[in-house]
Design a protein around this motif. Structure first.
Motif, PDB file in Angstrom:
ATOM      1  N   ALA A  32      71.713  37.821  99.315  1.00  0.00           N
ATOM      2  CA  ALA A  32      72.430  38.842  98.526  1.00  0.00           C
ATOM      3  C   ALA A  32      74.048  39.429  99.154  1.00  0.00           C
ATOM      4  CB  ALA A  32      72.075  40.133  98.439  1.00  0.00           C
ATOM      5  N   GLU A  33      74.735  39.266 100.426  1.00  0.00           N
ATOM      6  CA  GLU A  33      75.951  39.356 101.081  1.00  0.00           C
ATOM      7  C   GLU A  33      77.154  38.283 100.118  1.00  0.00           C
ATOM      8  OE1 GLU A  33      75.544  38.137 104.782  1.00  0.00           O
ATOM      9  OE2 GLU A  33      73.720  39.305 105.405  1.00  0.00           O
ATOM     10  N   PRO A  34      78.313  38.694 100.652  1.00  0.00           N
ATOM     11  CA  PRO A  34      78.564  38.080  99.580  1.00  0.00           C
ATOM     12  C   PRO A  34      79.345  36.980 100.089  1.00  0.00           C
ATOM     13  CG  PRO A  34      80.318  40.326 100.388  1.00  0.00           C
ATOM     14  CD  PRO A  34      78.557  39.972 100.130  1.00  0.00           C
ATOM     15  N   GLY A  35      79.596  35.586  99.839  1.00  0.00           N
ATOM     16  CA  GLY A  35      80.346  34.611  99.664  1.00  0.00           C
ATOM     17  C   GLY A  35      81.948  34.443 101.136  1.00  0.00           C
ATOM     18  N   ALA A  36      82.082  33.311 101.210  1.00  0.00           N
ATOM     19  CA  ALA A  36      82.998  33.985 101.788  1.00  0.00           C
ATOM     20  C   ALA A  36      84.568  32.230 100.364  1.00  0.00           C
ATOM     21  CB  ALA A  36      83.788  32.424 102.497  1.00  0.00           C
ATOM     22  N   ASP A  37      85.275  33.006 100.486  1.00  0.00           N
ATOM     23  CA  ASP A  37      86.850  32.415  99.376  1.00  0.00           C
ATOM     24  C   ASP A  37      86.962  30.667 100.706  1.00  0.00           C
ATOM     25  OD1 ASP A  37      86.645  34.302  97.695  1.00  0.00           O
ATOM     26  OD2 ASP A  37      88.135  35.403  99.310  1.00  0.00           O
ATOM     27  N   ALA A  38      86.696  30.889 101.568  1.00  0.00           N
ATOM     28  CA  ALA A  38      87.242  29.474 102.434  1.00  0.00           C
ATOM     29  C   ALA A  38      86.149  29.164 103.441  1.00  0.00           C
ATOM     30  CB  ALA A  38      88.438  29.821 103.560  1.00  0.00           C
ATOM     31  N   CYS A  39      85.591  27.691 103.733  1.00  0.00           N
ATOM     32  CA  CYS A  39      85.217  27.035 104.440  1.00  0.00           C
ATOM     33  C   CYS A  39      84.661  27.394 105.747  1.00  0.00           C
ATOM     34  CB  CYS A  39      84.561  25.694 103.813  1.00  0.00           C
ATOM     35  SG  CYS A  39      83.793  24.660 104.853  1.00  0.00           S
ATOM     36  N   ASP A  40      83.541  27.949 106.324  1.00  0.00           N
ATOM     37  CA  ASP A  40      83.373  28.567 107.755  1.00  0.00           C
ATOM     38  C   ASP A  40      83.631  27.558 108.521  1.00  0.00           C
ATOM     39  OD1 ASP A  40      83.207  30.471 107.000  1.00  0.00           O
ATOM     40  OD2 ASP A  40      81.092  31.163 107.415  1.00  0.00           O
ATOM     41  N   GLU A  49      83.736  27.356  90.942  1.00  0.00           N
ATOM     42  CA  GLU A  49      82.340  26.776  90.816  1.00  0.00           C
ATOM     43  C   GLU A  49      81.380  26.875  91.548  1.00  0.00           C
ATOM     44  OE1 GLU A  49      84.738  24.706  90.840  1.00  0.00           O
ATOM     45  OE2 GLU A  49      86.315  24.888  88.248  1.00  0.00           O
ATOM     46  N   ARG A  50      81.580  26.714  92.435  1.00  0.00           N
ATOM     47  CA  ARG A  50      80.851  26.954  93.952  1.00  0.00           C
ATOM     48  C   ARG A  50      80.409  27.870  94.269  1.00  0.00           C
ATOM     49  NH1 ARG A  50      77.157  24.909  97.467  1.00  0.00           N
ATOM     50  NH2 ARG A  50      77.044  25.784  99.279  1.00  0.00           N
ATOM     51  N   ARG A  51      81.589  29.493  94.403  1.00  0.00           N
ATOM     52  CA  ARG A  51      81.286  30.259  94.677  1.00  0.00           C
ATOM     53  C   ARG A  51      80.231  30.950  92.831  1.00  0.00           C
ATOM     54  NH1 ARG A  51      86.056  32.301  94.518  1.00  0.00           N
ATOM     55  NH2 ARG A  51      87.516  30.970  94.637  1.00  0.00           N
ATOM     56  N   PRO A  55      76.928  32.203  94.831  1.00  0.00           N
ATOM     57  CA  PRO A  55      78.134  33.638  95.199  1.00  0.00           C
ATOM     58  C   PRO A  55      77.786  33.659  96.628  1.00  0.00           C
ATOM     59  CG  PRO A  55      76.589  34.810  93.247  1.00  0.00           C
ATOM     60  CD  PRO A  55      75.694  32.497  93.974  1.00  0.00           C
ATOM     61  N   SER A  56      76.584  33.410  97.368  1.00  0.00           N
ATOM     62  CA  SER A  56      76.555  33.605  99.023  1.00  0.00           C
ATOM     63  C   SER A  56      77.065  32.036  99.772  1.00  0.00           C
ATOM     64  CB  SER A  56      74.773  33.899  99.138  1.00  0.00           C
ATOM     65  OG  SER A  56      74.308  33.097  99.085  1.00  0.00           O
ATOM     66  N   ALA A  57      77.603  31.316  99.700  1.00  0.00           N
ATOM     67  CA  ALA A  57      77.682  29.792 100.236  1.00  0.00           C
ATOM     68  C   ALA A  57      78.993  30.665 101.164  1.00  0.00           C
ATOM     69  CB  ALA A  57      78.624  29.422  99.079  1.00  0.00           C
ATOM     70  N   ARG A  58      79.027  29.731 102.462  1.00  0.00           N
ATOM     71  CA  ARG A  58      80.187  30.276 103.183  1.00  0.00           C
ATOM     72  C   ARG A  58      80.398  28.772 104.004  1.00  0.00           C
ATOM     73  NH1 ARG A  58      80.856  34.664 104.190  1.00  0.00           N
ATOM     74  NH2 ARG A  58      81.601  33.908 106.365  1.00  0.00           N
TER      75      ARG A  58
END
Length: 75
Positions: A32-40, A49-51, A55-58
């Protein structure tokens, strides 16, 4: 009348259920947490497209795949 073994089994089952429920709740919370704009990992932008799909992609797809392969190998 309960036997000691039956009580121990019931307690173990209750513990497993509680641990499973907590793990599921933790994962749902993370999703449920928002993901990131940049890869961790690499710092590159995570494609739109991935986001949208996750949506929680880090991590970007490349780094996530690398991480999953390493996890399968036990690294």
């Amino acid at each position: 009348m309960y036997l000691a073994g039956e009580r121990a089994i019931e307690q173990a089952e209750a513990m497993v259920t509680a641990e499973r429920d907590k793990a599921i709740a933790d994962i749902r919370g993370k999703l449920a947490e928002p993901g990131a704009d940049a890869c961790d990992d690499c710092g590159e932008d995570i494609p739109k497209e991935r986001r949208e799909a996750m949506p929680s992609a880090r991590r970007c797809t490349t780094c996530e795949e690398r991480r999953e392969r390493a996890a399968k190998r036990g690294w």
